[in-house]
Write a protein that holds these residues in place. Structure first.
Motif, PDB file in Angstrom:
ATOM      1  N   ARG A 228       0.847  -1.197   0.000  1.00  0.00           N
ATOM      2  CA  ARG A 228       0.000   0.000   0.000  1.00  0.00           C
ATOM      3  C   ARG A 228       0.885   1.251   0.000  1.00  0.00           C
TER       4      ARG A 228
ATOM      5  N   ASP B 273       1.374 -10.484   9.540  1.00  0.00           N
ATOM      6  CA  ASP B 273       0.135  -9.699   9.716  1.00  0.00           C
ATOM      7  C   ASP B 273      -0.918  -9.998   8.643  1.00  0.00           C
ATOM      8  N   GLN B 274      -0.476 -10.464   7.480  1.00  0.00           N
ATOM      9  CA  GLN B 274      -1.433 -10.675   6.384  1.00  0.00           C
ATOM     10  C   GLN B 274      -1.867 -12.133   6.257  1.00  0.00           C
TER      11      GLN B 274
ATOM     12  N   LYS C  79       3.590  -4.304  15.362  1.00  0.00           N
ATOM     13  CA  LYS C  79       4.549  -4.460  14.271  1.00  0.00           C
ATOM     14  C   LYS C  79       4.906  -3.092  13.678  1.00  0.00           C
TER      15      LYS C  79
HETATM   16 MG    MG Z   1      -0.519  -3.073   6.598  1.00  0.00          MG
END
Ligand code: MG
Ligand code: ATP
Length: 332
Positions: free
Chosen positions: A12, A151-152, A195
């Motif tokens: 992103r 995290d993903q 994070k």
């Molecule tokens: Mg992110």
């Protein structure tokens, strides 16, 4: 000819690309661009769930793309583009995928809850739908492999569930995308809270553009072992015991980590020296990227993105055609 596995990966454009992005996703896509049919995109539509700093979206997009090229992404090997150039196909696919994704699961998603808690004024339909749009990013090219940070992983698991549900309704059009093996990196924030994240601001991350002195200053201020109040006291060099040691695990060589661990446990190495070593290790990783970044121009990146745009469109349109047929629309 044996076809290569299809890989998809995105970032992103929400702020300066940091060393966590590098460890979690960037280095894998660069390593795998030879052996996979890699697609790499700047996820500009997804960035709209975060209300970013004053820099324009277009500027942030070019900058993120430039850092990936500087780190070794080769647009002659990978299909390199910005998500919005296939906005029509991506959003159409997300609409269909949204029809098989229960709302309860989206609202229970831990990343949604976390973001909603952090930014209660920005809880939109789009934020809840983030994993559906991410599934569309992957499935629009029938992605099989997805390099992501820890995290993903939850979003990737949701994409797999979406594929299973879509297949149950309309047949097996999509493969279930998998994370790249051994992926569980979660580079911690310099403050020790959560994070490292672009959207949390410059004080909490080390950017791939940071010069040596800035890296040193940031590491010097980084949160470390809270129980080691004096140099003479032995420290706790583990992932959970010391944030700085956790960072060493990602950036220092195994023998360096070993000597820091022993030195810290015996109080022979203090936090100042340990942090200096960490800054040196991070600088070693970042310096070739930063130097190449400084030589690239926006015009270079524009030309490289143009190369990928058409390829991405062809692949996306092909998938959309197949999806419409599988769903069974009356076509004329
Ligand atoms: Mg992110
Ligand atoms: P934002 O705060 O805007 O969400 P971000 O730093 O989380 O930014 P993303 O663009 O959301 O970055 O993610 C890009 C890739 O980097 C993803 O594959 C994600 O898993 C990975 N990534 C992000 N932060 C980390 C981290 N701290 N450690 C490891 N991987 C990470």
């Amino acid at each position: 000819m044996i076809s290569k596995p299809i890989l998809t990966s995105g970032i992103r454009p929400t702020g300066d690309v940091h060393i966590g992005n590098y460890i979690g996703a960037m280095r894998d896509i660069i390593d795998l661009q030879e052996t996979t049919d890699a697609h790499f995109f700047i996820v500009d539509i997804h960035s709209l769930t975060t209300h970013s700093d004053e820099t324009s979206l277009a500027k942030r997009t070019i900058d993120a793309a430039k850092l990936y090229v500087a780190a070794g992404l080769d647009p002659h090997k990978a299909t390199f583009y910005t998500q919005s150039v296939i906005a029509a196909e991506i959003t159409e696919l997300a609409t269909y995928l949204g029809m098989v994704m229960p709302l309860g699961e989206l609202l229970r998603c831990p990343t949604f809850k976390e973001k909603a808690k952090k930014h209660p004024d920005h809880v939109h339909y789009g934020l809840a739908g983030y994993p559906v749009l991410m599934a569309a990013d992957i499935l629009i090219h029938k992605g099989e492999l997805v390099p992501v940070g820890e995290d993903q992983l939850v979003h990737l698991e949701m994409a797999r569930a979406i594929v299973r549900r879509f297949s149950a309704h309309y047949g097996p059009l999509f493969p279930e995308p998998k994370p790249v093996e051994n992926q569980s990196a979660r580079v911690p924030s310099l403050t020790g809270e959560g994070k490292m994240s672009k959207s949390d601001g410059k004080g909490t991350t080390i950017s791939l553009k940071d010069p040596k002195e800035v890296i040193e200053q940031k590491v010097k201020r980084a949160y470390s072992d809270p129980l080691r109040t004096h140099k003479v006291k032995p420290g706790h060099p583990t992932r959970t015991g010391c944030n700085v040691f956790h960072l060493h695990e990602y950036f220092s060589e195994p023998e360096e980590q070993q000597s820091i661990q022993t030195g810290c446990q015996t109080a022979e190495i203090g936090c100042v020296a340990c942090k200096q070593m960490l800054a040196t290790s991070i600088e070693r990783t970042v310096v070739p990227i930063r130097q190449t970044y400084e030589q690239l121009t926006d015009a270079d990146i524009h030309d490289l993105l143009l190369m990928g745009k058409e390829k991405a469109k062809v692949s996306a349109q092909q998938t959309i055609q197949e999806v419409r047929e599988a769903i069974g629309f009356y076509m004329y």
